[in-house]
Scaffold this motif. Structure first.
Motif, short mmCIF file in Angstrom:
data_model
loop_
_atom_site.label_atom_id
_atom_site.label_comp_id
_atom_site.label_asym_id
_atom_site.label_seq_id
_atom_site.Cartn_x
_atom_site.Cartn_y
_atom_site.Cartn_z
N VAL A 201 8.18 4.62 18.83
CA VAL A 201 8.59 3.34 19.41
C VAL A 201 7.96 2.19 18.63
CG1 VAL A 201 8.67 1.96 21.51
CG2 VAL A 201 8.75 4.46 21.66
N GLU A 202 8.81 1.23 18.22
CA GLU A 202 8.35 0.04 17.51
C GLU A 202 7.74 -0.96 18.50
OE1 GLU A 202 8.42 -0.21 14.28
OE2 GLU A 202 9.56 1.63 13.91
N PRO A 203 6.97 -1.93 17.99
CA PRO A 203 6.38 -2.94 18.89
C PRO A 203 7.40 -3.64 19.78
CG PRO A 203 5.39 -3.09 16.72
CD PRO A 203 6.52 -2.11 16.60
N ASP A 204 8.64 -3.79 19.29
CA ASP A 204 9.66 -4.46 20.10
C ASP A 204 10.38 -3.51 21.05
OD1 ASP A 204 11.19 -2.95 18.41
OD2 ASP A 204 12.31 -4.63 17.53
N GLY A 205 9.93 -2.27 21.11
CA GLY A 205 10.52 -1.29 22.02
C GLY A 205 11.65 -0.49 21.44
N SER A 206 12.09 -0.80 20.25
CA SER A 206 13.21 -0.05 19.64
C SER A 206 12.70 1.25 19.02
CB SER A 206 13.88 -0.91 18.57
OG SER A 206 12.97 -1.18 17.50
N VAL A 207 13.63 2.14 18.76
CA VAL A 207 13.30 3.42 18.11
C VAL A 207 14.19 3.56 16.88
CG1 VAL A 207 13.27 5.93 18.33
CG2 VAL A 207 12.62 4.51 20.28
N GLU A 208 13.60 3.49 15.72
CA GLU A 208 14.35 3.59 14.48
C GLU A 208 14.17 4.94 13.79
OE1 GLU A 208 16.52 1.36 13.70
OE2 GLU A 208 15.91 0.14 15.42
N VAL A 209 13.05 5.61 14.07
CA VAL A 209 12.79 6.92 13.44
C VAL A 209 12.19 7.86 14.49
CG1 VAL A 209 12.48 6.05 11.08
CG2 VAL A 209 10.51 6.18 12.64
N LEU A 210 12.32 9.15 14.19
CA LEU A 210 11.76 10.21 15.03
C LEU A 210 10.70 10.96 14.26
CD1 LEU A 210 15.09 11.75 16.41
CD2 LEU A 210 13.69 9.94 17.45
N LEU A 211 9.72 11.48 14.99
CA LEU A 211 8.71 12.35 14.40
C LEU A 211 9.01 13.78 14.84
CD1 LEU A 211 6.10 12.49 12.73
CD2 LEU A 211 4.82 12.20 14.86
N SER A 212 9.21 14.67 13.86
CA SER A 212 9.60 16.05 14.16
C SER A 212 8.51 17.01 13.69
CB SER A 212 10.93 16.37 13.45
OG SER A 212 11.23 17.75 13.56
#
Length: 287
Positions: free
Chosen positions: A108-119
């Motif tokens: 989760v980015e500081p603005d609450g968005s999700v641009e990438v996943l950790l697998s």
């Protein structure tokens, strides 16, 4: 305390070292399902280097369609829900298929968005093989115990079967004598039929106990079944062991396979009889 003493650059270098040395496959995935980063654990699993993965999705890498659907399905679900995803999958490696347990979490980015996943993907092949071996050993032990208890029952069932055969022979002789005298042999033949029915029941019980019988669900009265089962078991148990039944007069019948229910009761009664100190005592059954 150790990490707090490091500069940001030193701490970053240390974390990078930890990630690269991890035995688990660690990857960062973008919204196009492309690999942004993969650690060195990918090399023994695929024979490819981290650089081979960068900027490519599983289709670009030539993965089997089933795996592509699996990975993209998990990634899509995590991106859409924002919740962690966990699954296990089979992965073709240079040394053969391996089993992996995967965990995918949104970053989760500081603005609450999700641009990438950790697998994360951990090799659990040895653990699964050990579990399969343990289950196989348990099945073998259960089969051994079944055969041992079957041997104990054989004496009692042979005794009952011999009594039934004696009844058949005696009543058949009586029916012959009555027929020769012109008398009604119906009662003797009824006894022959009854004894044959009981012998067939004994055969079904043996087949069920050996795991070879067909499943037949019916209404079964437990009081009668308990008495019948103890009669079978008592021939193999010590003569100093007795059974006391304390059964509710309004006990309702159950729906089940009579032979399988009897197998359970046989196990309970045999175990109880064998557990008696010095081979004497009372088995008390309440229902």
């Amino acid at each position: 305390h150790f990490l707090a003493s490091l500069t940001p650059r030193e701490a970053g270098s240390r974390f990078e070292q930890i990630v690269e040395e991890s035995p688990d496959i660690i990857a960062i995935i973008d919204r196009q399902y492309r690999h942004v980063f993969v650690n060195r654990a990918i090399i023994p699993a695929t024979g490819l280097t981290p650089a081979d993965f960068e900027g490519k999705d599983h289709v670009d890498l030539g993965m089997p369609d089933e795996l592509v659907r699996y990975f993209q399905g998990v990634y899509r679900e995590v991106f859409e829900t924002g919740r962690e995803g966990t699954k296990e999958f089979e992965f073709p490696t240079p040394d053969g298929a391996r089993s992996y347990a995967s965990r995918v979490v949104p970053l989760v980015e500081p603005d609450g968005s999700v641009e990438v996943l950790l697998s994360y993907a951990r090799d659990v092949t040895e653990r699964k093989q050990a579990e399969q071996e343990r289950l196989a050993l348990e099945r073998k032990m259960q089969e051994t115990q079944r055969l041992e208890s079957l041997g104990l029952l054989a004496g009692g069932i042979a005794h009952d079967f011999n009594n039934l055969l004696t009844s058949v022979v005696v009543n058949a002789q009586m029916a012959r004598m009555q027929a020769e005298r012109g008398a009604d042999a119906g009662e003797a033949l009824d006894q022959v039929e009854l004894a044959c029915g009981k012998a067939a029941d004994l055969c079904r019980q043996m087949l069920a106990y050996a795991g070879r019988g067909a499943l037949v669900r019916e209404r079964v009265g437990l009081p009668a079944l308990l008495r019948e089962t103890w009669q079978l078991v008592s021939a193999s148990a010590s003569k100093n062991v007795r059974v006391a039944l304390e059964l509710d007069a309004e006990l309702r019948p159950v729906m089940g396979d009579r032979s399988q229910l009897q197998q359970v009761l046989m196990n309970l009664l045999l175990n109880a009889a064998e557990a008696m100190p010095e081979g004497a005592g009372t088995i008390r059954i309440r229902a």
